[in-house]
Design a protein around this motif. Structure first.
Motif, PDB file in Angstrom:
ATOM      1  N   ALA A   1       1.512  16.432  -5.415  1.00  0.00           N
ATOM      2  CA  ALA A   1       2.450  17.239  -4.624  1.00  0.00           C
ATOM      3  C   ALA A   1       2.885  18.482  -5.397  1.00  0.00           C
ATOM      4  O   ALA A   1       3.147  18.417  -6.600  1.00  0.00           O
ATOM      5  N   THR A   2       2.955  19.629  -4.702  1.00  0.00           N
ATOM      6  CA  THR A   2       3.587  20.791  -5.328  1.00  0.00           C
ATOM      7  C   THR A   2       5.100  20.582  -5.335  1.00  0.00           C
ATOM      8  O   THR A   2       5.763  20.758  -6.348  1.00  0.00           O
ATOM      9  N   ARG A   3       5.653  20.246  -4.167  1.00  0.00           N
ATOM     10  CA  ARG A   3       7.076  20.003  -4.029  1.00  0.00           C
ATOM     11  C   ARG A   3       7.247  18.947  -2.960  1.00  0.00           C
ATOM     12  O   ARG A   3       6.650  19.035  -1.883  1.00  0.00           O
ATOM     13  N   TRP A   4       8.059  17.934  -3.227  1.00  0.00           N
ATOM     14  CA  TRP A   4       8.215  16.859  -2.240  1.00  0.00           C
ATOM     15  C   TRP A   4       9.669  16.419  -2.246  1.00  0.00           C
ATOM     16  O   TRP A   4      10.054  15.548  -2.974  1.00  0.00           O
ATOM     17  N   LEU A   5      10.470  17.092  -1.435  1.00  0.00           N
ATOM     18  CA  LEU A   5      11.893  16.750  -1.363  1.00  0.00           C
ATOM     19  C   LEU A   5      12.319  16.693   0.108  1.00  0.00           C
ATOM     20  O   LEU A   5      12.202  17.678   0.831  1.00  0.00           O
ATOM     21  N   GLY A   6      12.761  15.534   0.544  1.00  0.00           N
ATOM     22  CA  GLY A   6      13.350  15.422   1.874  1.00  0.00           C
ATOM     23  C   GLY A   6      12.396  15.595   3.033  1.00  0.00           C
ATOM     24  O   GLY A   6      12.821  15.953   4.122  1.00  0.00           O
ATOM     25  N   THR A   7      11.102  15.386   2.835  1.00  0.00           N
ATOM     26  CA  THR A   7      10.148  15.448   3.948  1.00  0.00           C
ATOM     27  C   THR A   7       9.251  14.222   3.902  1.00  0.00           C
ATOM     28  O   THR A   7       9.231  13.488   2.919  1.00  0.00           O
ATOM     29  N   TRP A   8       8.507  14.017   5.009  1.00  0.00           N
ATOM     30  CA  TRP A   8       7.602  12.871   5.038  1.00  0.00           C
ATOM     31  C   TRP A   8       6.475  13.040   4.048  1.00  0.00           C
ATOM     32  O   TRP A   8       6.067  12.110   3.384  1.00  0.00           O
ATOM     33  N   LEU A   9       5.915  14.251   4.025  1.00  0.00           N
ATOM     34  CA  LEU A   9       4.794  14.504   3.130  1.00  0.00           C
ATOM     35  C   LEU A   9       5.113  15.753   2.318  1.00  0.00           C
ATOM     36  O   LEU A   9       5.920  16.578   2.729  1.00  0.00           O
ATOM     37  N   PRO A  10       4.481  15.903   1.152  1.00  0.00           N
ATOM     38  CA  PRO A  10       4.780  17.081   0.331  1.00  0.00           C
ATOM     39  C   PRO A  10       4.384  18.397   1.011  1.00  0.00           C
ATOM     40  O   PRO A  10       3.578  18.412   1.935  1.00  0.00           O
TER      41      PRO A  10
ATOM     42  N   LEU B   1       0.838  -1.196   0.000  1.00  0.00           N
ATOM     43  CA  LEU B   1       0.000   0.000   0.000  1.00  0.00           C
ATOM     44  C   LEU B   1       0.879   1.254   0.000  1.00  0.00           C
ATOM     45  O   LEU B   1       0.511   2.268  -0.589  1.00  0.00           O
ATOM     46  N   GLY B   2       2.050   1.174   0.643  1.00  0.00           N
ATOM     47  CA  GLY B   2       2.980   2.310   0.635  1.00  0.00           C
ATOM     48  C   GLY B   2       3.429   2.652  -0.775  1.00  0.00           C
ATOM     49  O   GLY B   2       3.497   3.831  -1.147  1.00  0.00           O
ATOM     50  N   VAL B   3       3.722   1.628  -1.568  1.00  0.00           N
ATOM     51  CA  VAL B   3       4.162   1.863  -2.951  1.00  0.00           C
ATOM     52  C   VAL B   3       3.064   2.579  -3.740  1.00  0.00           C
ATOM     53  O   VAL B   3       3.313   3.570  -4.433  1.00  0.00           O
ATOM     54  N   ILE B   4       1.820   2.088  -3.592  1.00  0.00           N
ATOM     55  CA  ILE B   4       0.714   2.695  -4.338  1.00  0.00           C
ATOM     56  C   ILE B   4       0.461   4.114  -3.826  1.00  0.00           C
ATOM     57  O   ILE B   4       0.274   5.053  -4.616  1.00  0.00           O
ATOM     58  N   ALA B   5       0.492   4.275  -2.475  1.00  0.00           N
ATOM     59  CA  ALA B   5       0.229   5.595  -1.901  1.00  0.00           C
ATOM     60  C   ALA B   5       1.307   6.593  -2.314  1.00  0.00           C
ATOM     61  O   ALA B   5       1.008   7.770  -2.556  1.00  0.00           O
ATOM     62  N   ALA B   6       2.568   6.132  -2.417  1.00  0.00           N
ATOM     63  CA  ALA B   6       3.655   7.045  -2.816  1.00  0.00           C
ATOM     64  C   ALA B   6       3.358   7.651  -4.183  1.00  0.00           C
ATOM     65  O   ALA B   6       3.576   8.857  -4.393  1.00  0.00           O
ATOM     66  N   VAL B   7       2.849   6.829  -5.105  1.00  0.00           N
ATOM     67  CA  VAL B   7       2.533   7.343  -6.443  1.00  0.00           C
ATOM     68  C   VAL B   7       1.405   8.357  -6.365  1.00  0.00           C
ATOM     69  O   VAL B   7       1.480   9.446  -6.949  1.00  0.00           O
ATOM     70  N   ILE B   8       0.348   8.013  -5.603  1.00  0.00           N
ATOM     71  CA  ILE B   8      -0.822   8.913  -5.541  1.00  0.00           C
ATOM     72  C   ILE B   8      -0.435  10.232  -4.885  1.00  0.00           C
ATOM     73  O   ILE B   8      -0.748  11.310  -5.406  1.00  0.00           O
ATOM     74  N   VAL B   9       0.279  10.170  -3.736  1.00  0.00           N
ATOM     75  CA  VAL B   9       0.649  11.399  -3.020  1.00  0.00           C
ATOM     76  C   VAL B   9       1.533  12.269  -3.907  1.00  0.00           C
ATOM     77  O   VAL B   9       1.310  13.478  -4.036  1.00  0.00           O
ATOM     78  N   ASN B  10       2.517  11.632  -4.552  1.00  0.00           N
ATOM     79  CA  ASN B  10       3.436  12.423  -5.384  1.00  0.00           C
ATOM     80  C   ASN B  10       2.711  13.104  -6.536  1.00  0.00           C
ATOM     81  O   ASN B  10       3.084  14.205  -6.940  1.00  0.00           O
ATOM     82  N   SER B  11       1.649  12.466  -7.063  1.00  0.00           N
ATOM     83  CA  SER B  11       0.958  13.067  -8.208  1.00  0.00           C
ATOM     84  C   SER B  11       0.207  14.329  -7.812  1.00  0.00           C
ATOM     85  O   SER B  11      -0.146  15.129  -8.672  1.00  0.00           O
TER      86      SER B  11
END
Lengths: 292, 280
Positions: free
Chosen positions: B40-49, B28-38
């Motif tokens: 995201a305005t900016r997502w670098l070095g934090t838990w959430l965008p 579920l983490g793999v799938i959620a990573a794709v959804i959250v990233n899509s």
């Protein structure tokens, strides 16, 4: 008395109008599967230059090429063993669940989404700033971010994510096919859980597990998109399908590409036949509990 | 059902569930990573965008020309489903009802494509298709996708047809039904549930079929999964969020049909013809 007509004689051997319905499907398979196979085999024996076996000789004399066989097996065999080793105990637990549907639905997701989607997700998830590394650092298992993509482990992870559910669902269908009364009988006669597994279930399961191993192995052996996207396609995860693809569609040498495809099929079939052959060493018989 | 109460059994049970739980969590983490990233305005070095936006969906739709890619995907998939359905059901009917010399070889022929890696038969077949001038074309993609889907329909339908009593057909014949009305009024209604299940499974598998489509797809005959591969392959050229937005669009199209298919079949039928018995 007249001899029966040709039509009657054919019908008695199973050939009549209904049998002819097999022909359209058969023609498609002959045209799209058998003919291209022999075409490819002949094509691989007509290299661009050199003697008829030049493609095969080149493949087995160039370490950059023949090492792809070891690289593929080094991925596919451990992954298949890991997937199966986890699938069997979990399937044994899940078999006792009454509501399996939610679990099986979640597990079918990675199979239907396919390797490309999983590779894309793992690139974020396993990346140096991804959730996996962060959790591992949080609980103290990793000291710093560990490189898990663009190497062997990235491809390994993708094959577990798509391969484990596949192995699990197949194993589950075999495990639930065994009559529960057999286990109850063993328990009544005083067999411990370990004895019930080792002496009752395992012998009954071995044929099914061999088939599961083969099907899971075929999937892992054919690894292609995730080896490119998540691995190092020029280095440790240059698997044989990459070599075949590059030869056929990047160097435009379809003769060499077909040759590598044939080698790929041959290696895979050897392993499948070894596994299926060893199956005959074990018990083969009914798994139902009723008489007759 | 038997429950063991010893301490070791309890530890073992806990360990098994823990491993299963960890796997599902990662999945579920793999799938959620794709959804959250899509989103995201900016997502670098934090838990959430840092912030959420839907703009990547609009840019991905335009950048990857998804309207034409989605259209092509559905055209390819429905062509494959219709052709493999028609040929597969007739073939399965003959194989289920008649016993003729050489039947084992025919059945083996339909089993082989499921046992051989797709690239092994895909590369020679793609070579043949390119020499016939079908490489890169719509029909090339359809033809190469028939190789795994036709046998799949045949193998799913054979046991389904075998369980229909042949005496029903005989009775219809006795009452004077011709071949046409026998098929339309007797067989089709009986076969429909099985056909629907088989065809939906083929549909889901064809949307996700990457390797074979990839070998023959040209610029105008790419399906979603092939476009997604090219986008991920050339990542760095475009924003990662844009690629993930496309991945989410791909996921939604696949899951729509998966949910529909699961109304008719058991999830484990997607990998095997499961003979499920209720565990008691």
């Amino acid at each position: 008395m007249r001899a029966p007509s040709l039509r009657t004689r054919l019908a008695s051997r199973g050939f009549d109008g209904t049998t002819l319905l097999v022909l359209p499907g058969l023609a498609v398979m002959l045209g799209l599967f058998i003919y291209p196979f022999f075409y490819g085999l002949a094509d691989s024996l007509m290299p661009k230059e050199g003697v008829w076996y030049a493609n095969y000789a080149n493949f087995f004399s160039d370490p950059f090429q023949y090492r792809t066989i070891a690289a593929t097996l080094w991925l596919a065999i451990p992954v298949t063993i890991v997937n199966l080793a986890f699938a069997v105990p979990i399937a044994f637990r899940v078999r006792l669940m009454t509501r399996q549907r939610l679990l099986t639905t979640i597990l079918v997701l990675p199979i239907t989404l396919g390797t490309v989607f999983v590779a894309d997700g793992l690139l974020t998830f396993l990346g140096p700033q991804g959730w996996f590394n962060r959790v591992m650092i949080l609980v103290g298992l990793f000291d710093g971010p560990v490189k898990l993509t663009n190497n062997y482990w990235g491809v390994f992870a993708s094959l577990v994510i798509t391969g484990f559910p596949f192995a699990f669902l197949l194993t589950l269908s075999y495990v639930t096919g065994i009559d529960p009364a057999i286990e109850q009988a063993a328990a009544t006669l005083g067999a411990s859980p370990r004895q019930r597994f080792m002496r009752v279930f395992l012998p009954l399961l071995v044929p099914g597990l061999a088939v599961t191993f083969c099907l899971a192995f075929v999937q892992a052996f054919a690894v292609f998109p995730s080896a490119v996207l998540l691995g190092s396609p020029a280095g440790s995860t240059r698997v044989i399908s990459i070599a075949a693809y590059q030869a056929a569609f990047e160097q435009y040498d379809h003769s060499l590409g077909s040759a590598i495809a044939m080698i790929m099929g041959a290696v895979e079939l050897v392993i499948v036949l070894l596994v299926l052959g060893s199956r005959s060493l074990f018990y083969r018989g009914p798994t139902g509990g009723t008489k007759g | 059902m038997i429950r063991d109460q010893g301490l070791l059994s309890k530890i073992w049970r806990f360990a098994v569930w823990a491993v299963a739980g960890l796997f599902i969590l990662n999945l579920l983490g793999v799938i959620a990573a794709v959804i959250v990233n899509s989103f995201a305005t900016r997502w670098l070095g934090t838990w959430l965008p840092l912030g959420l936006t839907t703009k990547w969906y609009f840019s991905a739709w335009k950048e990857f020309q998804l309207s034409s890619v989605v259209l092509v995907t559905f055209q390819v998939v429905f062509a494959v489903v219709i052709i493999s359905g028609l040929l597969g059901v007739t073939t399965a009917y003959a194989l289920a009802r008649r016993d003729f010399p050489g039947k084992r070889i025919v059945v083996l022929l339909f089993l082989l494509p499921l046992l051989i890696p797709p690239l092994t038969y895909g590369i020679p077949l793609a070579t043949v298709l390119y020499q016939l001038g079908l490489g890169g074309s719509f029909w090339g993609v359809v033809l190469i996708n028939l190789v795994p889907s036709l046998p799949f329909v045949v193998l799913v339908m054979i046991p389904f047809i075998e369980q229909i009593d042949p005496r029903i057909e005989a009775a219809a014949r006795v009452f004077g039904a011709g071949t046409g009305s026998l098929f339309l009024r007797i067989l089709l209604p009986l076969l429909l549930p099985g056909m629907l299940a088989a065809l939906l499974l083929v549909l889901v598998r064809t949307i996700a079929m990457f390797e074979l489509t990839f070998l023959v797809a040209g610029p105008t005959s790419q399906t979603l999964v092939v476009s997604l591969y090219y986008a991920v392959f050339a990542s760095g050229v475009r924003a990662g969020q844009s690629i993930d937005a496309m991945a989410v669009i791909y996921m939604v199209t696949t899951l729509f049909w998966l949910v529909l298919a699961l109304q008719f079949v058991n999830p484990s039928q997607i990998v095997a013809r499961a003979k499920q018995q209720p565990a008691s």
